[in-house]
Design an enzyme around this catalytic site. Structure first.
Site, mmCIF file in Angstrom:
data_model
loop_
_atom_site.group_PDB
_atom_site.id
_atom_site.type_symbol
_atom_site.label_atom_id
_atom_site.label_comp_id
_atom_site.label_asym_id
_atom_site.label_seq_id
_atom_site.Cartn_x
_atom_site.Cartn_y
_atom_site.Cartn_z
ATOM 1 N N GLU A 312 0.808 -1.227 0.000
ATOM 2 C CA GLU A 312 0.000 0.000 0.000
ATOM 3 C C GLU A 312 0.839 1.275 0.000
ATOM 4 O O GLU A 312 0.349 2.345 -0.344
ATOM 5 C CB GLU A 312 -0.961 0.014 1.198
ATOM 6 C CG GLU A 312 -0.302 0.150 2.559
ATOM 7 C CD GLU A 312 0.274 -1.170 3.051
ATOM 8 O OE1 GLU A 312 1.106 -1.137 3.971
ATOM 9 O OE2 GLU A 312 -0.101 -2.219 2.507
ATOM 10 N N ASP A 354 22.567 15.072 -31.784
ATOM 11 C CA ASP A 354 23.260 15.835 -32.814
ATOM 12 C C ASP A 354 24.670 16.117 -32.290
ATOM 13 O O ASP A 354 24.931 15.927 -31.102
ATOM 14 C CB ASP A 354 22.500 17.137 -33.078
ATOM 15 C CG ASP A 354 22.927 17.799 -34.380
ATOM 16 O OD1 ASP A 354 23.865 17.286 -35.023
ATOM 17 O OD2 ASP A 354 22.335 18.824 -34.746
ATOM 18 N N ASP A 620 17.637 20.234 -29.603
ATOM 19 C CA ASP A 620 17.284 21.573 -29.117
ATOM 20 C C ASP A 620 16.619 22.439 -30.171
ATOM 21 O O ASP A 620 16.311 23.593 -29.922
ATOM 22 C CB ASP A 620 18.525 22.294 -28.598
ATOM 23 C CG ASP A 620 19.569 22.532 -29.691
ATOM 24 O OD1 ASP A 620 19.373 22.009 -30.813
ATOM 25 O OD2 ASP A 620 20.560 23.219 -29.432
ATOM 26 N N ASP A 624 14.312 18.795 -34.407
ATOM 27 C CA ASP A 624 14.468 17.647 -33.507
ATOM 28 C C ASP A 624 13.133 17.179 -32.917
ATOM 29 O O ASP A 624 13.088 16.147 -32.251
ATOM 30 C CB ASP A 624 15.411 18.003 -32.347
ATOM 31 C CG ASP A 624 16.823 18.282 -32.823
ATOM 32 O OD1 ASP A 624 17.336 17.483 -33.615
ATOM 33 O OD2 ASP A 624 17.407 19.302 -32.405
ATOM 34 N N ASN A 688 4.612 -14.058 4.168
ATOM 35 C CA ASN A 688 3.655 -13.936 5.276
ATOM 36 C C ASN A 688 2.336 -14.625 4.951
ATOM 37 O O ASN A 688 1.724 -15.271 5.808
ATOM 38 C CB ASN A 688 3.395 -12.456 5.574
ATOM 39 C CG ASN A 688 4.460 -11.872 6.492
ATOM 40 O OD1 ASN A 688 5.294 -12.612 7.019
ATOM 41 N ND2 ASN A 688 4.445 -10.573 6.663
#
Length: 891
Positions: A312, A354, A620, A624, A688
């Site tokens: 949880e 690049d 940039d 691109d 468990n």
């Protein structure tokens, strides 16, 4: 996108303002908006902001603190606790005699709900604040004019009436009526899904009988659209929610959220847990109902068991990891724009980039300006200067270098002599830029561009003041000279011109029959840190591939200097006519790709992804954007074009691969700590559950009360909040880490049952030794009251042992070595785990423990737990080593 397009078309009732503005003359528009060509004054800005509002979209579902508070308490964990509290209220208080009324269990459950909810609330608020602070570090500005002065300001500061400049690569910041434009092409894909850009013209009004198609208005550009080429100036007439985009964004998400492999992995985990819960919870309910006879208690215990199977705290752990990683990255000049991309960031094994500014210094210098005889010629520099100075499109490094180099000539005199007539902006198909100038007596078209593209549209050359035909021999000579310069590391641009007569505008058709006259040679030396960074990226398991529009010789020269394999180079032409399988092989065997169009960059990334690689792309510019959208992780720089930053998942404040390399390692650290929690918790919880199934089948009472099981789960989950502050080994950080859910079941099946083995040992010790000593009888011979004590002591003993084994398993499974000897957790994790386990050991001996129905277990039992714990650590470490003989890594 279809939904978005349809929504746009339905907005006719809200487009009266657009229709009115588009049909008015420029002077009337300026007057109505209370502005001028010199822009707004400071007083007008305040007045307009109060009248028309801010340039922000109000997020109707904004995550306020009240929202986080409600969200924190509406989790499956807290809802189950509230359900149990209601059932307990009925069985322990409302429907029992007055002398048996007891609210202690209800109070404890409500306290648990409060603790769980508050932890989640605090973490969510911190996460939100951290994200906002990090995103505020990213610049998002636009050029505008106020009080007659050109300024660069945040797009949020825009108001109705502002005079705004837009150029190639910009995302339009508001709805704007154009006042002037130069070869302006705009993509409206974000509004209508049309990928092809359309031309916008400030002097052209919409046709009267076609006013319904307001997205096609030639003199209006809308917020969220992208300037592909050219430039323009306009006046803002709508901001924020009053824009077309703003109205749509009230019901439609503004950003497309990229689903990461980690997101898919979490979905798969959820399916696995739901399946296990659907099987185990009913099984526990039936077994306990049949063996104990109390079906109500069996139901409550089964629900508590289901909660125990679910991690949880996973949302809190994941967000904690992401925020911690993002804050750490920000210290290394890396801003995470989309948090979930952190998982993919650590998984990348290929980085496409690049070369300009990334591998090189981004200080392009015009080193040589030659005529075709390879002699320095200031006339060539003069023509190049006119071409670069007068262009109004995307100001790139080439143009800046030319303008800077032109200081050696009389630029003021040149500008006084020549005036600009028109321009053809650079685009990535033509790969040319043309300017038409006029000196009062004649007009000339000056064009510069890539060698092949310039040779394709020229038919003459200028040699020693003579104009001669461009023969095949002369063409070969020019190409040979360019090749020599390329091999020396120069990037070459050709310059040409031709006379024009009495034109007012130019088109692509005018770029023919050019006279080639000059060669411009630029140099962009590699960064001093590039070679060592490339070496480190290789050590980290990341292959760098160069995707550039430049030519092979220049790119190969740079690649060799930074240590990349430059033996094989492919251009876009090499992919022509190849099948998909052939192209997939090509992208694997080569690391340098040249002369690429934006579309081909994106295609190469898609091919690499189809080859099962995790790919990052660093860009940039506007060219691109396609590649960035295709990549698993899109990386841009703060100085990049708006469209690049919009597509980016991660933004670098410095364009340096060294910064990126640090970021990847932090991304892997975040991924590792998240996986650590998932794997350890699921295996521990699985163990468990196995123990509960065994105990439920053979014990005549519940092995642990529901309230105790939930407290155990809550205490363990709380200690796990320290895991984001743990560390990963250097060995782990050296390899890309991908989500592999198929390995999780094997991990759970191998390492989960180890705790069950020691739980069963504990059950035996408690049932046959400790509990009989406390009550003075075995369970079979005990009286009714003794059986109650017997069961209470048993529950207490298993609670203590189970809590310690769960906390220690974190130390065992966090790394391959022997815990506390060969590998050490951070002090925060050590303090949290041992501290929580110690608190849990003390609780049964307190009044709180008595209210939770813990029994009085002998203190000497703690010595037994210690012995069991030591053997458990040794045994689990042994199992871990066996597991690692068959698997590559643990976490």
């Amino acid at each position: 996108m279809k939904q978005l397009t349809n929504s746009v078309k339905k907005q006719t009732a809200d487009t009266k303002l657009v229709q009115k503005i588009a049909q008015q003359d420029k002077k009337h528009v300026l007057k109505e908006l209370d502005t001028s060509l010199d822009g707004l004054s400071a007083i007008q800005v305040t007045q307009h902001r109060e009248k028309w509002g801010k340039n922000e979209l109000e997020n109707k579902s904004k995550n306020t603190k009240w929202h986080f508070l409600v969200q924190s308490f509406m989790t499956p964990f807290t809802l189950v606790l509230l359900l149990l509290a209601v059932i307990s209220l009925c069985t322990d208080y409302l429907f029992v005699p007055d002398d048996q009324k007891d609210l202690s269990t209800v109070i404890i459950m409500l306290v648990m709900v409060f603790i769980s909810g508050i932890i989640s609330f605090i973490q969510n608020v911190r996460t939100n604040d951290s994200v906002e602070n990090l995103l505020n570090m990213i610049s998002d500005t636009t050029g505008l004019k106020r009080d007659g002065q050109e300024k660069e300001m945040s797009t949020k500061e825009l108001v109705v009436g502002d005079i705004v400049n837009v150029t190639a690569g910009d995302i339009v910041p508001a709805d704007i009526r154009l006042l002037g434009s130069k070869d302006l092409f705009c993509s409206s894909a974000s509004l209508n899904g049309e990928s092809e850009p359309v031309e916008k013209n400030a002097n052209q009004k919409p046709v009267a009988d076609n006013l319904e198609d307001y997205l096609d208005y030639p003199n209006v550009i809308y917020e969220g659209t992208t300037i592909v080429s050219g430039s323009g100036v306009g006046v803002v007439f709508a901001t924020g929610e009053r824009t077309i985009f703003g109205k749509l964004a009230q019901n439609i998400s503004r950003k497309e959220v990229k689903e990461t492999t980690f997101d898919k992995g979490i979905k798969n985990i959820s399916k696995l847990l739901l399946t296990m819960t659907a099987i185990i919870a009913p099984l526990v309910f039936i077994i306990n109902g049949l063996t104990k006879g109390n079906w109500l208690n069996a139901l409550i215990f089964a629900i508590a068991t289901a909660v125990g199977l679910t991690p949880e705290m996973l949302p809190v752990i994941v967000t904690s990891n992401l925020v911690k990683g993002s804050v750490e990255l920000s210290k290394h000049d890396t801003i995470v724009k989309r948090m979930n991309s952190m998982q993919n960031f650590g998984a990348i094994d290929i980085l496409c980039t690049d070369k300009t500014g990334t591998l090189t210094q981004e200080q392009v210098i015009l080193n040589r300006f030659y005529n075709l005889n390879l002699q320095s010629d200031k006339n060539i520099l003069e023509l190049a200067y006119l071409n670069s100075f007068y262009q109004t499109g995307n100001k790139n490094l080439i143009d800046k270098a030319i303008v800077k180099a032109a200081k050696v000539i009389d630029t003021d005199g040149i500008l006084m002599k020549y005036s600009k007539v028109d321009e053809l902006p650079f685009d990535f198909k033509r790969r040319r830029l043309s300017i038409c100038v006029d000196d009062g007596q004649k007009q000339e078209l000056i064009t510069k561009g890539a060698a092949e593209e310039m040779l394709a549209c020229a038919n003459r050359i200028k040699l020693d003041q003579a104009i001669l035909p461009l023969t095949a021999q002369e063409r070969d000579k020019i190409l040979e000279n360019i090749k020599t310069l390329n091999e020396d590391g120069f990037r070459v641009v050709l310059l040409g011109y031709k006379p024009l007569e009495n034109v007012t505008s130019i088109s692509v058709e005018d770029e023919d029959n050019l006279i080639l006259c000059g060669i411009l040679a630029f140099i962009d030396p590699p960064k001093t840190s590039a070679k060592s960074t490339m070496k480190q990226l290789k050590v980290d398991g990341i292959t760098v591939k160069i995707l550039t529009g430049d030519n092979a010789a220049v790119t190969r020269n740079v690649a060799k200097q930074v240590g990349l394999d430059a033996d094989k180079v492919y251009s876009e032409k090499d992919f022509a006519g190849k099948t998909d399988s052939e192209m997939k092989k090509m992208v694997e065997e080569c690391d340098i790709f040249v002369k690429l169009s934006p579309e081909m960059k994106a295609r190469i990334i898609e091919l690499l992804k189809e080859n099962q690689h995790s790919v990052a792309y660093m860009g940039d510019g506007i060219n691109d954007a396609s590649a960035m959208k295709s990549a698993d992780v899109a990386i841009s720089v703060d100085s990049g074009a708006d469209i690049a930053k919009k597509c980016a998942d991660i933004i670098l404040l410095k364009k340096d691969l060294h910064v990126l390399e640090q970021g990847v390692r932090i991304g892997r650290q975040v991924f590792g700590n998240t996986m650590k929690y998932i794997k350890i918790t699921l295996s521990s919880n699985f163990g468990n559950i196995l123990s509960i199934l065994v105990a439920s089948s053979f014990l005549p009472f519940l092995p642990m009360l529901p309230i105790q099981l939930l407290v155990l789960d809550l205490m363990y989950g709380t200690s796990c909040l320290s895991i984001p502050f743990d560390k990963m080994s250097n060995q782990y950080l050296k390899k890309p880490r991908k989500w592999k859910v198929d390995k999780l079941p094997k991990f759970m099946l191998c390492l989960g049952p180890t705790s069950s083995v020691f739980d069963i040992i504990t059950f035996s010790v408690l049932y046959f030794v400790v509990c009989p000593q406390v009550v003075g009888s075995s369970y079979a011979l005990a009286s009714s009251s003794q059986k109650t004590v017997f069961a209470a002591v048993f529950c207490t003993g298993w609670f203590i042992e189970s809590l310690w084994t769960q906390e220690m398993i974190i130390h065992v499974l966090r790394a391959p070595g022997m815990p506390f000897i060969k590998q050490h957790a951070t002090w925060i994790v050590t303090l949290a785990t041992i501290g929580i386990a110690s608190v849990g050991t003390i609780i049964p001996f307190t009044s709180l423990g008595r209210k939770m129905d813990f029994g009085n277990i002998p203190v000497s039992y703690l010595a037994i737990v210690f012995v069991i714990l030591v053997v458990y650590l040794l045994f689990t470490t042994l199992v871990k080593r066996v597991y690692l003989k068959h698997e590559e890594y643990l976490i």
